[in-house]
Design a protein around this motif. Structure first.
Motif, PDB file in Angstrom:
ATOM      1  N   LEU A 128     -35.371 -20.802  -5.191  1.00 23.57           N
ATOM      2  CA  LEU A 128     -34.202 -19.937  -5.108  1.00 23.57           C
ATOM      3  C   LEU A 128     -33.014 -20.740  -5.620  1.00 23.57           C
ATOM      4  O   LEU A 128     -32.640 -21.751  -5.026  1.00 23.57           O
ATOM      5  CB  LEU A 128     -33.978 -19.482  -3.659  1.00 23.57           C
ATOM      6  N   ALA A 171     -28.383 -13.092  -3.412  1.00 25.75           N
ATOM      7  CA  ALA A 171     -29.515 -13.965  -3.081  1.00 25.75           C
ATOM      8  C   ALA A 171     -30.085 -13.600  -1.715  1.00 25.75           C
ATOM      9  O   ALA A 171     -31.300 -13.511  -1.543  1.00 25.75           O
ATOM     10  CB  ALA A 171     -29.071 -15.433  -3.101  1.00 25.75           C
ATOM     11  N   ALA A 184     -36.469 -13.765  -1.411  1.00 27.31           N
ATOM     12  CA  ALA A 184     -35.778 -15.031  -1.132  1.00 27.31           C
ATOM     13  C   ALA A 184     -36.472 -15.821  -0.032  1.00 27.31           C
ATOM     14  O   ALA A 184     -36.553 -17.046  -0.090  1.00 27.31           O
ATOM     15  CB  ALA A 184     -34.326 -14.781  -0.766  1.00 27.31           C
ATOM     16  N   LEU A 238     -34.519 -24.182  -1.929  1.00 25.81           N
ATOM     17  CA  LEU A 238     -33.224 -23.614  -2.292  1.00 25.81           C
ATOM     18  C   LEU A 238     -32.449 -24.673  -3.049  1.00 25.81           C
ATOM     19  O   LEU A 238     -32.355 -25.817  -2.603  1.00 25.81           O
ATOM     20  CB  LEU A 238     -32.438 -23.215  -1.034  1.00 25.81           C
ATOM     21  N   SER A 273     -28.625 -24.788  -4.375  1.00 26.76           N
ATOM     22  CA  SER A 273     -27.402 -23.999  -4.312  1.00 26.76           C
ATOM     23  C   SER A 273     -26.164 -24.816  -4.638  1.00 26.76           C
ATOM     24  O   SER A 273     -26.022 -25.953  -4.184  1.00 26.76           O
ATOM     25  CB  SER A 273     -27.230 -23.401  -2.910  1.00 26.76           C
ATOM     26  N   LEU A 332     -27.284 -21.435   3.380  1.00 29.19           N
ATOM     27  CA  LEU A 332     -28.440 -22.031   4.041  1.00 29.19           C
ATOM     28  C   LEU A 332     -28.501 -21.601   5.510  1.00 29.19           C
ATOM     29  O   LEU A 332     -29.578 -21.288   6.024  1.00 29.19           O
ATOM     30  CB  LEU A 332     -28.417 -23.555   3.927  1.00 29.19           C
ATOM     31  N   LEU A 345     -29.938 -18.147   5.601  1.00 25.62           N
ATOM     32  CA  LEU A 345     -31.384 -18.173   5.346  1.00 25.62           C
ATOM     33  C   LEU A 345     -32.141 -18.683   6.565  1.00 25.62           C
ATOM     34  O   LEU A 345     -33.180 -18.131   6.932  1.00 25.62           O
ATOM     35  CB  LEU A 345     -31.698 -19.035   4.123  1.00 25.62           C
ATOM     36  N   TRP A 392     -36.119 -18.768   7.445  1.00 26.30           N
ATOM     37  CA  TRP A 392     -36.535 -19.501   6.253  1.00 26.30           C
ATOM     38  C   TRP A 392     -36.559 -20.993   6.585  1.00 26.30           C
ATOM     39  O   TRP A 392     -35.621 -21.522   7.162  1.00 26.30           O
ATOM     40  CB  TRP A 392     -35.581 -19.216   5.093  1.00 26.30           C
ATOM     41  N   ALA A 435     -33.910 -27.791   0.926  1.00 30.41           N
ATOM     42  CA  ALA A 435     -32.698 -27.343   0.247  1.00 30.41           C
ATOM     43  C   ALA A 435     -31.958 -28.510  -0.400  1.00 30.41           C
ATOM     44  O   ALA A 435     -31.907 -29.611   0.149  1.00 30.41           O
ATOM     45  CB  ALA A 435     -31.786 -26.631   1.241  1.00 30.41           C
TER      46      ALA A 435
END
Length: 133
Positions: free
Chosen positions: A15, A47, A53, A59, A61, A74, A77, A82, A86
């Motif tokens: 993502l 997103a 997602a 992730l 970002s 985050l 998510l 999730w 990340a």
């Protein structure tokens, strides 16, 4: 006779949330060249609204986004259960931001401008760590 997974099943999903279209496209192409599926967005809301997602393994970002920031993304998510890895991208690295990013759950903060190969290597390392868990 065993069946092999389809191309989409055998590729890991990333993502990517980056508001600069040129950077987003460049990162998307680089990660795809590493055989990763990339779902790319220019802001937090689209997103988070994407049904796929939650299936992303990693992730990537940008910190500053038009409708929020990477820390809030985050957090949102994680609130949806999730649990992927990340990476936060930013042009303005400070000790406070790095601490806040780690507290939010980011594995790394990468400073822009990026070396795409370094991002790709980091994504692959995080994926390998996830497979070992």
């Amino acid at each position: 006779m065993t069946s092999s997974p389809s191309a989409s099943e055998s590729r890991t999903s990333i993502l990517l949330v980056e508001d600069d279209p040129a950077i987003r496209r460049s990162l998307q192409l680089h990660l795809r060249a590493r055989h990763l599926d990339v779902r790319a967005f220019g802001a937090c809301r689209p997103a988070l609204a994407d049904g796929a997602a939650g299936e992303a393994a990693v992730l990537v970002s940008e910190y500053r986004l038009p409708d929020g920031d990477g820390l809030g993304l985050l957090t949102a998510l994680r609130a949806k259960a999730w649990r992927g890895a990340a990476i936060l991208l930013t042009a303005e690295t400070t000790r406070d931001l790095e601490d806040a990013a780690r507290s939010a759950g980011y594995a790394r903060v990468l400073r822009k401008p990026l070396i795409e190969a370094a991002l790709g290597d980091l994504v692959e390392r995080l994926l390998k760590e996830q497979r070992q868990v």
